[in-house]
Design a protein around this motif. Structure first.
Motif, mmCIF file in Angstrom:
data_model
loop_
_atom_site.group_PDB
_atom_site.id
_atom_site.type_symbol
_atom_site.label_atom_id
_atom_site.label_comp_id
_atom_site.label_asym_id
_atom_site.label_seq_id
_atom_site.Cartn_x
_atom_site.Cartn_y
_atom_site.Cartn_z
ATOM 1 N N ASP A 55 24.939 -0.399 110.244
ATOM 2 C CA ASP A 55 25.201 -1.526 110.827
ATOM 3 C C ASP A 55 26.430 -2.309 111.205
ATOM 4 O OD1 ASP A 55 25.229 -3.593 111.078
ATOM 5 O OD2 ASP A 55 23.625 -5.034 110.363
ATOM 6 N N GLY A 57 27.890 -4.496 112.864
ATOM 7 C CA GLY A 57 27.872 -5.653 112.739
ATOM 8 C C GLY A 57 28.481 -6.271 111.330
ATOM 9 N N ASP A 60 31.813 -7.244 110.405
ATOM 10 C CA ASP A 60 32.018 -8.429 111.117
ATOM 11 C C ASP A 60 32.253 -9.975 110.186
ATOM 12 O OD1 ASP A 60 32.931 -7.742 113.305
ATOM 13 O OD2 ASP A 60 30.850 -8.346 114.687
ATOM 14 N N GLN A 230 24.732 -16.768 107.815
ATOM 15 C CA GLN A 230 24.827 -15.663 108.939
ATOM 16 C C GLN A 230 24.772 -16.916 110.709
ATOM 17 O OE1 GLN A 230 26.162 -12.907 109.051
ATOM 18 N NE2 GLN A 230 25.866 -13.567 106.400
ATOM 19 N N SER A 315 20.336 -5.927 112.773
ATOM 20 C CA SER A 315 21.532 -6.321 111.507
ATOM 21 C C SER A 315 21.785 -7.785 111.067
ATOM 22 C CB SER A 315 22.523 -6.417 113.393
ATOM 23 O OG SER A 315 23.392 -6.752 112.773
ATOM 24 N N ARG A 317 23.916 -9.482 110.996
ATOM 25 C CA ARG A 317 24.483 -10.668 111.909
ATOM 26 C C ARG A 317 23.049 -11.362 112.822
ATOM 27 N NH1 ARG A 317 28.578 -12.847 109.951
ATOM 28 N NH2 ARG A 317 30.038 -13.609 111.767
ATOM 29 N N ASP A 318 21.845 -10.682 112.917
ATOM 30 C CA ASP A 318 20.804 -11.376 113.443
ATOM 31 C C ASP A 318 20.092 -11.639 112.575
ATOM 32 O OD1 ASP A 318 22.444 -11.307 115.809
ATOM 33 O OD2 ASP A 318 21.256 -8.419 115.887
#
Length: 448
Positions: A55, A57, A60, A230, A315, A317-318
């Motif tokens: 992943d 993401g 980041d 997040q 992800s 981040r989601d």
């Protein structure tokens, strides 16, 4: 003043999707925020892509000041690789025999299946980093426990051992893996006694280790898991619904959690013609590798269990967006009093109702018992699970705003910074390192 340098041995680190990457990333970021330099030695991202998925993401979420050094696995992950072109004739014709021979061969120098092979590349990288920029502190996250051997090789450099699980016993069953006075136990005892500190994720595991290795009990402490805010992390409004959406997010470990009991409870609560039109959405992986038999997928998507669906990984981040579409969360955990669950703190931080489907004496219960929107199954029976689901549905039909507000406030205390900042401040005092803990660091607390 030169910033102190942490050399962090973390087999799992982004873009890996192993559940441990959240804790490892947070530790690296927290040391950076406290004024340290951080260099991470971790597994090559190409290998993660083959064995369990990646992943990007997650990358980041790494502080850009963290230096990440990816190294080869040395062959440690060969049993998990899926490229048939790598397979020998023996592995193709007798895969179980091949795996057992591989396991025995590579336990000879270190008592851990397969991962002893990571020592050579990880050790070489760690020594090169130390030669270039001497480490003031080494930290090793396990499993795999070969990380401990890498951290302990520097002699006069203090090291921290971070147990995300237990080496000495099975955290699901409590069964002993080896005795303290065995060769394996003596090795672990040596690592523990030479450590500056030993971190555990909950009090039950720390207590058991202190009992097994009393000479090292004074360096053992609990540093619980927390949640990492997040993008989109915000308070959910309490709104009435008669068609609740229940969510599960994480690695399900379908062979270990009480899945059959949950399915029976779900059908009893919501399978009837006059039952509320509820949905349960599962996201994440259904096993650590992400591979599951077709019949497991059918459990969710065949329509046999009305309202259940599996919608794949997501992800990191989601995750806040996912939680924002749910009315309540399902916490299915493997058995055992030593199990906290990596998602428990994150669930609490959402402020949403949580239905607990795990052993009542689980370590997770210690975090949840004062949560205002907790709906536990008092027993792992179909009837008890159904009742917990229906109790939650009733609360969702007529939400108490004050209760929702209290749940949100309760959950925010589990922010990872609240947990890591005091632990790092203590390490700075013990090592005499410079650094500077953020002014907002709260007083130390014990979530165990």
């Amino acid at each position: 003043m030169t910033r102190p340098h942490l050399l962090y041995i973390a087999f799992s680190f982004p873009p890996s999707t192993a559940s441990s990457v959240y804790r490892c990333t947070a530790v690296a970021n927290a040391f950076i925020a406290a004024g340290w330099e951080v260099t991470v030695v971790t597994l090559s991202e190409e290998i993660w892509a083959e064995i369990s998925g990646t992943d990007f993401g997650l990358v980041d979420s790494i502080d850009p000041r963290v230096r990440v050094v990816h190294v080869d696995d040395g062959g440690a992950e060969e049993p998990n690789r899926r490229d048939l072109r790598r397979y020998s004739r023996l592995r193709i014709e007798a895969p179980y025999l091949w795996k057992e021979l591989f396991r025995r061969r590579h336990r000879a120098d270190f008592p851990e299946d397969f991962h002893e092979l990571w020592f050579a590349p990880a050790s070489q990288a760690a020594r090169a980093i130390h030669a270039e920029r001497p480490a003031d502190l080494v930290m090793a996250s396990a499993s795999p426990y070969i990380s401990f051997k890498v951290a302990a090789q520097f002699g006069d450099v203090p090291y921290i051992l971070d147990y995300r699980d237990a080496w000495a016993f099975n955290t699901f069953t409590g069964a002993e893996n080896y005795a303290p006075d065995s060769k394996h136990g003596r090795l672990e005892n040596d690592y523990l006694n030479k450590a500056l500190q030993v971190w555990f994720v909950n009090e039950p595991i720390r207590t058991e280790y202190a009992s097994r290795y009393p000479d090292a009990a004074n360096v053992m402490r609990v540093v619980p898991n927390g949640f990492d805010p997040q993008p989109g992390h915000r308070k959910s409004a309490a709104h009435a619904t008669n068609a609740p959406r229940f969510g599960y997010l994480g690695t399900l470990q379908y062979t270990a959690v009480p899945l059959d009991e949950f399915l029976g409870g779900w059908d009893l609560a919501f399978g009837g013609h006059d039952a509320p039109p509820a949905r349960a959405v599962f996201r994440g992986k259904l096993s650590p590798s992400g591979l599951v038999p077709a019949d497991v997928l059918d459990i969710f998507n065949s329509g046999v269990h009305h309202g259940l669906s599996y919608e794949g990984p997501i992800s990191k981040r989601d995750v806040s967006n996912f939680y924002g579409t749910m009315d309540a969360l399902l916490l299915l955990l493997p058995p055992g009093k030593y199990v906290t669950g990596g998602k428990t703190a994150e669930y609490l931080a959402t402020g949403l109702p949580i239905i607990s489907i795990h052993d009542p004496d689980s370590a997770a219960t210690q975090l949840l018992r004062d949560y205002p929107l907790w709906f536990p199954a008092t027993e792992l029976t179909v009837k008890s699970i159904a009742q917990a689901l229906l109790d939650c549905a009733k609360a969702l039909a007529e939400p108490d705003v004050r209760r929702w507000d209290a749940a949100w406030t309760y959950g925010q205390q589990f922010a990872r910074s609240n947990i890591l900042n005091p632990a790092i401040a203590q390490l700075q005092a013990l090592t005499g390192s410079g650094g500077s803990v953020p002014d907002s660091a709260p007083a130390e607390r014990n979530d165990s």
